[in-house]
Motif scaffolding. Structure first.
Motif, PDB file in Angstrom:
ATOM      1  N   LYS A 271     -86.938 -23.530 -37.679  1.00  0.00           N
ATOM      2  CA  LYS A 271     -88.081 -22.907 -36.998  1.00  0.00           C
ATOM      3  C   LYS A 271     -88.796 -21.929 -37.926  1.00  0.00           C
ATOM      4  O   LYS A 271     -90.034 -21.867 -37.961  1.00  0.00           O
ATOM      5  CB  LYS A 271     -87.628 -22.182 -35.736  1.00  0.00           C
ATOM      6  CG  LYS A 271     -87.233 -23.118 -34.615  1.00  0.00           C
ATOM      7  CD  LYS A 271     -86.751 -22.325 -33.404  1.00  0.00           C
ATOM      8  CE  LYS A 271     -86.266 -23.239 -32.293  1.00  0.00           C
ATOM      9  NZ  LYS A 271     -85.747 -22.498 -31.142  1.00  0.00           N
TER      10      LYS A 271
ATOM     11  N   THR B 232     -76.989 -23.205 -34.431  1.00  0.00           N
ATOM     12  CA  THR B 232     -78.122 -22.369 -34.016  1.00  0.00           C
ATOM     13  C   THR B 232     -78.831 -21.790 -35.236  1.00  0.00           C
ATOM     14  O   THR B 232     -80.071 -21.751 -35.289  1.00  0.00           O
ATOM     15  CB  THR B 232     -77.637 -21.232 -33.089  1.00  0.00           C
ATOM     16  OG1 THR B 232     -76.979 -21.797 -31.957  1.00  0.00           O
ATOM     17  CG2 THR B 232     -78.776 -20.362 -32.619  1.00  0.00           C
TER      18      THR B 232
ATOM     19  N   LYS C 251     -78.968 -23.087 -38.235  1.00  0.00           N
ATOM     20  CA  LYS C 251     -79.713 -24.166 -38.878  1.00  0.00           C
ATOM     21  C   LYS C 251     -81.029 -24.416 -38.139  1.00  0.00           C
ATOM     22  O   LYS C 251     -82.084 -24.595 -38.760  1.00  0.00           O
ATOM     23  CB  LYS C 251     -78.882 -25.461 -38.885  1.00  0.00           C
ATOM     24  CG  LYS C 251     -78.063 -25.668 -40.084  1.00  0.00           C
ATOM     25  CD  LYS C 251     -77.425 -27.063 -40.036  1.00  0.00           C
ATOM     26  CE  LYS C 251     -76.558 -27.268 -41.247  1.00  0.00           C
ATOM     27  NZ  LYS C 251     -75.891 -28.569 -41.219  1.00  0.00           N
ATOM     28  N   GLN C 252     -80.928 -24.454 -36.804  1.00  0.00           N
ATOM     29  CA  GLN C 252     -82.132 -24.680 -36.001  1.00  0.00           C
ATOM     30  C   GLN C 252     -83.127 -23.537 -36.203  1.00  0.00           C
ATOM     31  O   GLN C 252     -84.333 -23.769 -36.348  1.00  0.00           O
ATOM     32  CB  GLN C 252     -81.775 -24.819 -34.518  1.00  0.00           C
ATOM     33  CG  GLN C 252     -81.027 -26.094 -34.190  1.00  0.00           C
ATOM     34  CD  GLN C 252     -80.496 -26.110 -32.755  1.00  0.00           C
ATOM     35  OE1 GLN C 252     -80.478 -25.091 -32.069  1.00  0.00           O
ATOM     36  NE2 GLN C 252     -80.058 -27.285 -32.315  1.00  0.00           N
TER      37      GLN C 252
END
Length: 188
Positions: free
Chosen positions: A163, A156, A158-159
């Motif tokens: 973003k 999460t 990394k995501q």
């Protein structure tokens, strides 16, 4: 006369009469005390003596003793039980040693009370080990859950980082567009 014999025997048995061994030719003979160690004494001595044994030595020695276990020799039974109580013995070996100890007690009903006491201690140790294994299993399960959560949170993160970088890129583009518009207004 019978009373005199009883009194003489009593005096001899009570140790009040000194036998003259020097004159009887028995002066060089010392009394011998024979000590036959009990099973528990042998077992506890063995446990103490083998404390420094490595895991490799333990496995090798246990295999040697296990080969002769079927003979039912009391000394080998005691050695096997001793090896199963070693701190580096695995739980399976401990359980086999506990069974051998139970068999020993069944086959030796005249075993001393202290050997029965050793068996009681071994059963208590077994319960404690089971509790320990149960506790370890719970800890391992909790550790696995936490590791999965950490992995999920890392993914999460990394995501989210991706973003953030995309939004930062878009902000930079908007700033560039704004600067271009300002520059055009000033030049006109």
């Amino acid at each position: 006369m019978d009373k005199k014999i009883v009194v003489i025997l009593f005096i001899l048995m009570s140790g009040c009469v000194h036998a003259d061994f020097e004159n009887s030719g028995m002066s060089g003979i010392a009394p011998t005390v024979v000590f036959e160690p009990s099973g528990s004494s042998s077992l506890l001595t063995c446990v103490n003596e083998l404390q420094g044994m490595s895991r490799k030595e333990l496995v090798r020695y246990t295999a040697e003793v296990a080969e002769t276990l079927a003979s039912g020799d009391e000394e080998n039974l005691i050695k096997y039980i001793c090896l199963s109580l070693h701190p580096k013995a695995d739980y399976r070996q401990f359980k086999r040693g506990k069974k051998v100890l139970a068999r020993y007690l069944d086959e030796h009903p005249d075993a001393s009370e202290d050997m029965q006491g050793v068996f009681v201690l071994v059963k208590q140790l077994d319960r404690a080990l089971l509790g320990s294994f149960s506790g370890r299993n719970k800890i391992q399960e909790e550790r696995d859950k936490l590791a999965a959560q950490v992995e999920s949170l890392e993914l999460t993160a990394k995501q989210d980082q991706g973003k953030i970088q995309e939004l930062q890129r878009q902000i930079d583009q908007l700033k560039n567009i704004e600067n271009i518009i300002k520059n055009r207004e000033h030049t006109q």
